[in-house]
Design an enzyme around this catalytic site. Structure first.
Site, short mmCIF file in Angstrom:
data_model
loop_
_atom_site.label_atom_id
_atom_site.label_comp_id
_atom_site.label_asym_id
_atom_site.label_seq_id
_atom_site.Cartn_x
_atom_site.Cartn_y
_atom_site.Cartn_z
N ARG A 42 -12.74 -4.35 -7.57
CA ARG A 42 -12.28 -5.10 -6.15
C ARG A 42 -13.40 -5.27 -5.18
NH1 ARG A 42 -8.34 -2.13 -1.43
NH2 ARG A 42 -10.39 -1.20 -1.26
N PHE A 68 1.03 -1.15 -0.05
CA PHE A 68 -0.07 -0.22 -0.01
C PHE A 68 0.90 1.27 0.08
CE2 PHE A 68 -3.00 2.98 1.89
CZ PHE A 68 -3.79 2.94 0.92
N ASP A 120 2.53 -6.03 7.50
CA ASP A 120 1.13 -4.95 7.58
C ASP A 120 0.21 -6.10 7.20
OD1 ASP A 120 -0.99 -3.35 6.84
OD2 ASP A 120 0.54 -2.14 5.65
N TYR A 143 -10.49 -0.78 10.71
CA TYR A 143 -11.70 -0.32 10.02
C TYR A 143 -11.97 -0.98 8.96
CZ TYR A 143 -8.16 2.52 7.78
OH TYR A 143 -7.03 2.84 7.13
N LYS A 144 -11.36 -2.18 8.69
CA LYS A 144 -11.66 -2.97 7.29
C LYS A 144 -12.47 -4.12 7.95
CE LYS A 144 -7.60 -1.31 4.61
NZ LYS A 144 -8.31 -0.69 3.42
#
Lengths: 398, 398
Positions: free
Chosen positions: A357, A114, A185, A210-211
């Site tokens: 996605r 990311f 990560d 938050y995912k």
């Protein structure tokens, strides 16, 4: 424990008529959260005021919630603490790691990481000076690129665009054989699949909540430090709550015990309360069941889309061991296709330049949702419904 | 505008029977917050899900709230942005400032600064290496200590223990005359007294919001960068939301425009919603009225306590220009005295080794509260009510 995913689905407040396949970007609202946050605001802050730090347990919340997450990522109890954002935790882990490996100057990452991880590493290298460098290779070249110059690897286990999964055990083993430390990560891993930090002998890990952990917009991040390192790392972000005795107000910093030293400033209690409530769902989930169901859902989606939409090119590895809990396809008109899907109530997202996605979270997505998404996508592709001006105009944030 | 402080008092939800003089540690709950947070949880996160970043304005919230705070601290519109904690913002400002003054190696601060600022500066110096040093002098020696070796001053305007106030205009002028930059920590200034960052030509400022701005436990911090610097600073904490185009997902960092580049990671939306609602109170407040009333309250408290409690030694400067909005007294049994006060419903706090501290916020504290606090303190001192075992046992967090 056998997980009842129809029961976990009822623990979420999902908008009627929406098939939400974007939990890998922002998880939906667990029903328990609203009351828990209201309680933190009104009963804790409102009534206890400053005494809430003790009476409501606010001061211990980053550690207590960290322990709940530790269970989901194969971490030892007392090895995870909450706070800040993922980007800050990346910086904190990197700064600690390079200091533990002082003869080396290379941070190794890959182009599938990311971007914020790369940006933070780059910023740290500039602050460090003295020849510190971020070396970025293609994801498939990571193993080979780990050599005796590498101080630390900074690798995201699951690629945010394609869902490709790195082999955490193999990379960690190789890194250690070459004298490097590892930072993992887990942004697209925590809550998405079983992780075994302790078993892999990972050195550091970081992640957001938050995912797949459904803590809500801007929920706090976590950091893991292997217990064998936790009393050795010297935090670069040496904030007062990581001090051995914050309320002694000493002028000199002395790191706290173990993972406590990775605290920085005052923890975000309202967001932590939301996360704490969101984690209740996981009390009813066996990670092996989650993984088996996730793979069944993603297999079903891949098969359905490939049968109905020949123009979409699978970007996600087919091999179970090599993917996370999302499926991505490529198409030059990916942006417009995703807008058309969203207009039909099937919410995934788009990642430049050409990726659509879809995240599959067994907690609230079932086979019926998959079939509906496939049917809607098939119709959009067959009838070229994406080819409308309103779907091609790009919004600021996608 | 003439401020009606009886009206602002009604905008807070204060526990019955409590005189809360600890708003300088954690501000009380403004009535508007609970509904606003519930709305953010249920209507925004719950219903909008990922689209909340655009539809609910989450992405712009750190900037929009920053502009509301800018007005309270004499900052130009578009010069303040929210995020992270105060400790992180200190690090971010320091790292930027030293890079703008590359020939110098000294960060100057004083022993009255909040320890976390010193810890963060120390951590940054260690990461920077190359001879970077934190030089800490006594507060009264700051002016003299600013010389041509100083890259940047890191000064908290109002001392967290004594309430002593530095002369921001004079120190900033001296720093600039010597070629140094300035960072002002406004933790005990923002919302406590008028601040004039633009008029003082301050370079950077940072602050927290959970004290006089009443954002709740762990509310986000703010950072100010003078507009003349904002497009020049190169952020060390180069997170993706400070990128010129975060959603392009470039592999290389390019700083965003102006203050936007001081963003790091995903902003804490629930805490920002609480802060946004808390700031509504300030729409009804003129800062000059706030200051005049604050000084009247603190004068009244000092006079009352000194008349009734000869054993308490004033730690706060008497001179109006040299103090913030709190009053502190010293006593060897300060800890026990504060516990006795709290038991009587007069809530201040204790700071080691011997300071009892009282914050006076005209928004919700009036002359009647001052008189009650004086009366209770006078009785505790006269009858030695603090001299009980239960008041002498120290809690973990005070």
């Amino acid at each position: 424990m056998t997980t009842d995913f129809s029961a976990t689905k009822r623990m979420f407040d999902l908008p009627a008529g929406m098939t939400y396949l974007d939990g890998n970007s922002l998880g939906p609202l667990p029903r328990a959260v609203a009351d828990r946050v209201a309680h933190a605001v009104t009963q804790e802050w409102g009534h206890m005021l400053i005494t809430g730090w003790n009476k409501a347990g606010w001061m211990d919340l980053p550690r207590r919630v960290g322990d709940r997450i530790a269970r989901l990522i194969g971490a030892e109890a007392g090895s995870v603490i909450m706070g800040d954002t993922l980007s800050i935790k990346v910086y904190q882990a990197l700064a600690s790691a390079v200091e533990m490996n002082p003869e080396r100057r290379v941070i190794l990452s890959d182009t599938g990481n990311f971007p914020s991880d790369l940006y933070m590493a780059d910023g740290l290298c500039r602050t460090l000076g003295r020849g510190y460098t971020l070396r970025t290779v293609a994801p498939e070249e990571v193993m080979e690129a780990i050599d005796e110059t590498v101080a630390v690897t900074l690798i995201t286990e699951v690629d945010y665009r394609t869902g490709r999964r790195h082999d955490m055990a193999a990379i960690t083993e190789r890194a250690h054989a070459k004298g490097a430390l590892t930072i993992w990560d887990l942004a697209h891993s925590a809550g998405a699949l079983p992780v075994d930090l302790a078993g892999c002998k990972a050195d550091f890990a970081v992640g957001c909540t938050y995912k797949y952990l459904n803590s809500g917009p801007g929920g706090p991040a976590f950091i893991y430090v292997a217990p064998r390192h936790a009393d050795l790392v010297r935090p670069a972000l040496s904030g007062w709550l990581g001090h051995e005795a914050p309320f002694a107000f000493d002028l000199d910093y002395r790191p706290g015990r173990g993972i406590e030293r990775m605290r920085v400033g005052t923890p975000p209690i309202l967001q932590l309360a939301a996360l704490d409530a969101a984690l209740d769902v996981w009390d009813h989930v066996a990670m092996a069941d989650l993984r088996a169901t996730s793979l069944a859902l993603t297999d079903r989606f891949i098969a359905g889309v490939e049968a109905a939409c020949p123009d979409l090119v699978l970007a996600t590895p087919r091999d179970h061991d090599r993917r996370g809990s999302q499926v991505s396809f490529r198409h030059p008109e990916g942006y417009a296709i995703m807008q058309a899907l969203i207009a039909e109530g099937v919410v995934g997202d788009f990642r430049a330049p050409d990726i659509i996605r879809f995240g599959f979270t067994p907690l609230f997505i079932d086979a019926g949702d998959v079939d509906r998404a496939v049917a809607v996508l098939a119709r959009i592709m067959a009838e070229r419904l994406w080819d409308r001006p309103e779907f091609k105009a790009r919004a600021k944030v996608t």
